[in-house]
Design a protein around this motif. Structure first.
Motif, PDB file in Angstrom:
ATOM      1  N   GLN A  92       0.841  -1.191   0.000  1.00  0.00           N
ATOM      2  CA  GLN A  92       0.000   0.000   0.000  1.00  0.00           C
ATOM      3  C   GLN A  92       0.880   1.246   0.000  1.00  0.00           C
ATOM      4  OE1 GLN A  92      -3.376  -0.448  -0.032  1.00  0.00           O
ATOM      5  NE2 GLN A  92      -3.185  -2.676   0.118  1.00  0.00           N
ATOM      6  N   GLY A  93       0.237   2.405  -0.094  1.00  0.00           N
ATOM      7  CA  GLY A  93       0.985   3.654  -0.145  1.00  0.00           C
ATOM      8  C   GLY A  93       1.772   3.950   1.106  1.00  0.00           C
ATOM      9  N   GLU A  94       1.334   3.388   2.255  1.00  0.00           N
ATOM     10  CA  GLU A  94       2.039   3.648   3.509  1.00  0.00           C
ATOM     11  C   GLU A  94       3.477   3.161   3.490  1.00  0.00           C
ATOM     12  OE1 GLU A  94      -0.864   2.257   3.198  1.00  0.00           O
ATOM     13  OE2 GLU A  94      -2.281   3.639   4.137  1.00  0.00           O
ATOM     14  N   VAL A  95       3.802   2.291   2.539  1.00  0.00           N
ATOM     15  CA  VAL A  95       5.165   1.753   2.490  1.00  0.00           C
ATOM     16  C   VAL A  95       6.191   2.869   2.291  1.00  0.00           C
ATOM     17  CG1 VAL A  95       5.151   1.330  -0.010  1.00  0.00           C
ATOM     18  CG2 VAL A  95       6.602  -0.047   1.473  1.00  0.00           C
ATOM     19  N   LEU A  96       5.802   3.955   1.633  1.00  0.00           N
ATOM     20  CA  LEU A  96       6.732   5.063   1.426  1.00  0.00           C
ATOM     21  C   LEU A  96       7.122   5.725   2.744  1.00  0.00           C
ATOM     22  CD1 LEU A  96       5.202   6.572  -1.812  1.00  0.00           C
ATOM     23  CD2 LEU A  96       7.527   5.726  -1.569  1.00  0.00           C
ATOM     24  N   SER A  97       6.215   5.716   3.706  1.00  0.00           N
ATOM     25  CA  SER A  97       6.544   6.281   5.023  1.00  0.00           C
ATOM     26  C   SER A  97       7.613   5.455   5.711  1.00  0.00           C
ATOM     27  CB  SER A  97       5.288   6.341   5.894  1.00  0.00           C
ATOM     28  OG  SER A  97       4.282   7.126   5.292  1.00  0.00           O
ATOM     29  N   GLN A  98       7.534   4.126   5.558  1.00  0.00           N
ATOM     30  CA  GLN A  98       8.543   3.254   6.155  1.00  0.00           C
ATOM     31  C   GLN A  98       9.880   3.383   5.430  1.00  0.00           C
ATOM     32  OE1 GLN A  98       8.255   1.464   8.911  1.00  0.00           O
ATOM     33  NE2 GLN A  98       6.137   2.135   9.215  1.00  0.00           N
ATOM     34  N   ASN A 109      11.706   1.099  -7.143  1.00  0.00           N
ATOM     35  CA  ASN A 109      10.700   0.568  -8.063  1.00  0.00           C
ATOM     36  C   ASN A 109       9.544  -0.012  -7.258  1.00  0.00           C
ATOM     37  OD1 ASN A 109       9.190  -0.641 -10.068  1.00  0.00           O
ATOM     38  ND2 ASN A 109      10.924  -1.649 -11.051  1.00  0.00           N
ATOM     39  N   LEU A 110       8.374   0.631  -7.362  1.00  0.00           N
ATOM     40  CA  LEU A 110       7.160   0.177  -6.691  1.00  0.00           C
ATOM     41  C   LEU A 110       6.058  -0.132  -7.701  1.00  0.00           C
ATOM     42  CD1 LEU A 110       7.086   2.646  -3.657  1.00  0.00           C
ATOM     43  CD2 LEU A 110       7.336   0.160  -3.526  1.00  0.00           C
ATOM     44  N   SER A 111       6.443  -0.528  -8.885  1.00  0.00           N
ATOM     45  CA  SER A 111       5.467  -0.845  -9.927  1.00  0.00           C
ATOM     46  C   SER A 111       4.642  -2.069  -9.545  1.00  0.00           C
ATOM     47  CB  SER A 111       6.184  -1.108 -11.261  1.00  0.00           C
ATOM     48  OG  SER A 111       6.917   0.013 -11.669  1.00  0.00           O
ATOM     49  N   SER A 112       3.409  -2.098 -10.047  1.00  0.00           N
ATOM     50  CA  SER A 112       2.524  -3.255  -9.886  1.00  0.00           C
ATOM     51  C   SER A 112       2.304  -3.617  -8.428  1.00  0.00           C
ATOM     52  CB  SER A 112       3.091  -4.456 -10.663  1.00  0.00           C
ATOM     53  OG  SER A 112       3.259  -4.146 -12.022  1.00  0.00           O
ATOM     54  N   ASN A 113       1.873  -2.611  -7.659  1.00  0.00           N
ATOM     55  CA  ASN A 113       1.460  -2.826  -6.280  1.00  0.00           C
ATOM     56  C   ASN A 113       0.024  -2.324  -6.128  1.00  0.00           C
ATOM     57  OD1 ASN A 113       3.674  -3.870  -4.270  1.00  0.00           O
ATOM     58  ND2 ASN A 113       4.773  -2.593  -5.737  1.00  0.00           N
ATOM     59  N   CYS A 114      -0.361  -1.958  -4.923  1.00  0.00           N
ATOM     60  CA  CYS A 114      -1.731  -1.506  -4.657  1.00  0.00           C
ATOM     61  C   CYS A 114      -1.721  -0.102  -4.068  1.00  0.00           C
ATOM     62  CB  CYS A 114      -2.435  -2.479  -3.704  1.00  0.00           C
ATOM     63  SG  CYS A 114      -2.476  -4.188  -4.275  1.00  0.00           S
ATOM     64  N   ILE A 115      -0.917   0.780  -4.631  1.00  0.00           N
ATOM     65  CA  ILE A 115      -0.748   2.130  -4.096  1.00  0.00           C
ATOM     66  C   ILE A 115      -1.790   3.054  -4.712  1.00  0.00           C
ATOM     67  CG2 ILE A 115       0.840   4.075  -3.892  1.00  0.00           C
ATOM     68  CD1 ILE A 115       3.136   2.058  -4.081  1.00  0.00           C
ATOM     69  N   SER A 116      -2.639   3.622  -3.862  1.00  0.00           N
ATOM     70  CA  SER A 116      -3.672   4.547  -4.333  1.00  0.00           C
ATOM     71  C   SER A 116      -3.499   5.943  -3.759  1.00  0.00           C
ATOM     72  CB  SER A 116      -5.071   4.017  -3.969  1.00  0.00           C
ATOM     73  OG  SER A 116      -5.197   3.834  -2.572  1.00  0.00           O
ATOM     74  N   LEU A 117      -2.554   6.109  -2.839  1.00  0.00           N
ATOM     75  CA  LEU A 117      -2.324   7.418  -2.251  1.00  0.00           C
ATOM     76  C   LEU A 117      -0.917   7.496  -1.689  1.00  0.00           C
ATOM     77  CD1 LEU A 117      -3.592  10.170  -1.464  1.00  0.00           C
ATOM     78  CD2 LEU A 117      -4.194   9.128   0.744  1.00  0.00           C
ATOM     79  N   LEU A 135       6.248   4.083 -10.335  1.00  0.00           N
ATOM     80  CA  LEU A 135       4.955   3.741  -9.740  1.00  0.00           C
ATOM     81  C   LEU A 135       3.988   3.241 -10.811  1.00  0.00           C
ATOM     82  CD1 LEU A 135       4.661   6.819  -7.337  1.00  0.00           C
ATOM     83  CD2 LEU A 135       4.918   4.436  -6.627  1.00  0.00           C
ATOM     84  N   ASP A 136       4.508   2.565 -11.801  1.00  0.00           N
ATOM     85  CA  ASP A 136       3.673   2.045 -12.889  1.00  0.00           C
ATOM     86  C   ASP A 136       2.645   1.053 -12.363  1.00  0.00           C
ATOM     87  OD1 ASP A 136       5.451   3.481 -14.362  1.00  0.00           O
ATOM     88  OD2 ASP A 136       6.408   1.772 -15.331  1.00  0.00           O
ATOM     89  N   ASN A 137       1.495   1.024 -13.049  1.00  0.00           N
ATOM     90  CA  ASN A 137       0.452   0.032 -12.785  1.00  0.00           C
ATOM     91  C   ASN A 137       0.034  -0.006 -11.310  1.00  0.00           C
ATOM     92  OD1 ASN A 137      -1.330  -2.051 -13.673  1.00  0.00           O
ATOM     93  ND2 ASN A 137       0.033  -3.563 -12.742  1.00  0.00           N
ATOM     94  N   ASN A 138      -0.299   1.169 -10.782  1.00  0.00           N
ATOM     95  CA  ASN A 138      -0.915   1.262  -9.466  1.00  0.00           C
ATOM     96  C   ASN A 138      -2.290   1.908  -9.656  1.00  0.00           C
ATOM     97  OD1 ASN A 138       0.938   0.394  -7.088  1.00  0.00           O
ATOM     98  ND2 ASN A 138       2.339   1.421  -8.504  1.00  0.00           N
ATOM     99  N   ASP A 139      -2.735   2.662  -8.687  1.00  0.00           N
ATOM    100  CA  ASP A 139      -4.060   3.285  -8.783  1.00  0.00           C
ATOM    101  C   ASP A 139      -3.968   4.775  -8.471  1.00  0.00           C
ATOM    102  OD1 ASP A 139      -6.776   3.301  -9.247  1.00  0.00           O
ATOM    103  OD2 ASP A 139      -7.302   2.850  -7.168  1.00  0.00           O
ATOM    104  N   ILE A 144      -3.683  14.880  -7.252  1.00  0.00           N
ATOM    105  CA  ILE A 144      -3.621  15.092  -5.809  1.00  0.00           C
ATOM    106  C   ILE A 144      -3.243  13.814  -5.058  1.00  0.00           C
ATOM    107  CG2 ILE A 144      -5.261  17.000  -5.837  1.00  0.00           C
ATOM    108  CD1 ILE A 144      -7.446  15.054  -5.017  1.00  0.00           C
ATOM    109  N   GLN A 145      -3.341  12.665  -5.713  1.00  0.00           N
ATOM    110  CA  GLN A 145      -2.969  11.416  -5.055  1.00  0.00           C
ATOM    111  C   GLN A 145      -1.456  11.259  -4.935  1.00  0.00           C
ATOM    112  OE1 GLN A 145      -5.849   9.162  -7.851  1.00  0.00           O
ATOM    113  NE2 GLN A 145      -5.683   7.814  -6.080  1.00  0.00           N
ATOM    114  N   TRP A 146      -0.697  11.907  -5.802  1.00  0.00           N
ATOM    115  CA  TRP A 146       0.765  11.765  -5.752  1.00  0.00           C
ATOM    116  C   TRP A 146       1.475  13.115  -5.700  1.00  0.00           C
ATOM    117  CZ3 TRP A 146       3.106  13.751 -10.213  1.00  0.00           C
ATOM    118  CH2 TRP A 146       2.282  13.867 -11.351  1.00  0.00           C
ATOM    119  N   ARG A 147       0.743  14.179  -5.463  1.00  0.00           N
ATOM    120  CA  ARG A 147       1.348  15.520  -5.406  1.00  0.00           C
ATOM    121  C   ARG A 147       2.367  15.639  -4.279  1.00  0.00           C
ATOM    122  NH1 ARG A 147      -2.861  20.265  -4.728  1.00  0.00           N
ATOM    123  NH2 ARG A 147      -3.160  19.122  -2.762  1.00  0.00           N
ATOM    124  N   ALA A 148       2.223  14.832  -3.215  1.00  0.00           N
ATOM    125  CA  ALA A 148       3.156  14.908  -2.077  1.00  0.00           C
ATOM    126  C   ALA A 148       4.575  14.529  -2.467  1.00  0.00           C
ATOM    127  CB  ALA A 148       2.659  14.003  -0.951  1.00  0.00           C
TER     128      ALA A 148
END
Length: 342
Positions: A92-98, A109-117, A135-139, A144-148
């Protein structure tokens, strides 16, 4: 690997071995391990990066094609990690915080995961060295979902291919943009291939990407509408930005390559004749050549003197005046008792 000692291993390929867990007690012994590929396995532990973090000098790590849905990273670990492949998992997107603890990370490379925010800027600002992010092939459909990601000061290449993007529009009205209002101060390349962009006018926010020089838009409906045929062509809507449409691999063919068919080795296999094989000592005695010759000579003298004593004991003492050469002792020992040796 192919090395006898863990300290001599520099690169290790452990793909497609159905590994489910890692025993980390011995990992500190791999003091010079630089590249590790454990893609296409069944790793699912949230602690996998903490475990592999015990490898002192790990520079490149691939965990693609596993069963990871969450990760935890200990601060201060993986200090030398520059490249990390986590594609084809269920993160999920929280992985970036870790991952923000990885201060030296340059390529992610975080392609083909379940990142929506993407998490808030303050949660990912630790990725100070990150230059390339996929971040290919996510959601990530809306801007605004990836502006951060604007919080990453060195981000130079960003790939958002195959995210079902139709438009990139900011929630801030355009008339409120000032001269100092712009995003992604270091971003030079943006990949939006394989999305659903119908016209370039649906990408107004790109005008605020002041450093952007290359925009990848192949396999989008807008390419035919704009009549762009050559790579690097500029359009009036986006001055200074080269629009590219060259063919590239699909998102499911990118990554670590663990899912691709392995190439057959060109070198012939070595054939062994098992009938001629023989067992050898696992710890042979190494003796210098000169010492070995001296040892052989002294051993022969010892055996000769032992043989003389043995023959003397069999033949008995020689008669007075008779020589006791080895041949005469042998004849006397072979003759019956009481008879002189012929």
């Amino acid at each position: 690997a192919g090395s006898a000692s863990p300290d001599e291993v520099v690169s290790a390929n452990l793909t497609s071995l159905e590994i489910v867990d890692v025993v980390d007690e011995d990992l500190p012994f791999f003091g010079h391990l630089d590249r590790l590929d454990v893609s296409d396995n069944r790793l699912s532990s949230e602690r996998i990066l903490r475990q592999l973090g015990r490898i002192p000098k790990l520079n490149s790590l691939s965990l693609a094609c596993n069963a990871l849905n969450a990760l935890s990273v200990s601060p201060g670990t993986l200090k030398h990690l520059h490249s990390l492949d986590l594609s084809f998992n269920s993160l999920q997107g929280e992985v970036l915080s870790q991952l923000a603890c990885l201060r030296s990370l340059v390529n992610l490379n975080l392609s083909s995961n379940c990142i929506s925010l993407v998490p808030q800027e303050k949660e990912i600002c630790g990725l100070q060295s990150l230059e390339e992010l996929s971040l290919d092939n996510n959601d990530l459909v809306q801007f605004i979902q990836w502006r951060a990601l604007d919080a990453l000061p060195r981000l130079r290449k960003l790939s958002l291919a195959s995210n079902r993007i139709k438009r990139l529009k900011d929630d801030i009205p355009e008339f409120e943009y000032g001269d100092d209002m712009y995003y992604f101060r270091s971003l030079e390349e943006l990949d939006l291939a394989g999305n659903e962009i119908v016209t370039l006018e649906l990408l107004p926010v790109l005008r605020q990407f002041r450093r952007l020089r290359k925009l990848q838009l192949n396999e989008n409906p807008c390419m035919k509408a704009a009549g762009i045929e050559s790579n690097g062509a500029e359009v009036a809507s986006f001055p200074g930005i080269g629009i590219h449409a060259h063919h590239k691999k699909q998102w499911y063919l990118c990554g670590g390559g663990c899912f691709q068919k392995r190439q057959k080795p060109e070198a012939p296999k070595m054939k062994l004749d098992r009938k001629r094989l023989h067992k050898v000592s696992s710890a042979p005695l190494l003796v210098p050549k000169r010492a070995s010759s001296r040892l052989s000579a002294s051993s022969a003298d010892d055996y000769s003197s032992e043989a003389d004593c043995f023959l003397t004991s069999l033949a008995g003492p020689p008669p007075p005046g008779e020589a006791s050469s080895p041949s005469q002792l042998l004849r006397r020992a072979a003759s019956p008792r009481g008879q002189p040796a012929g």
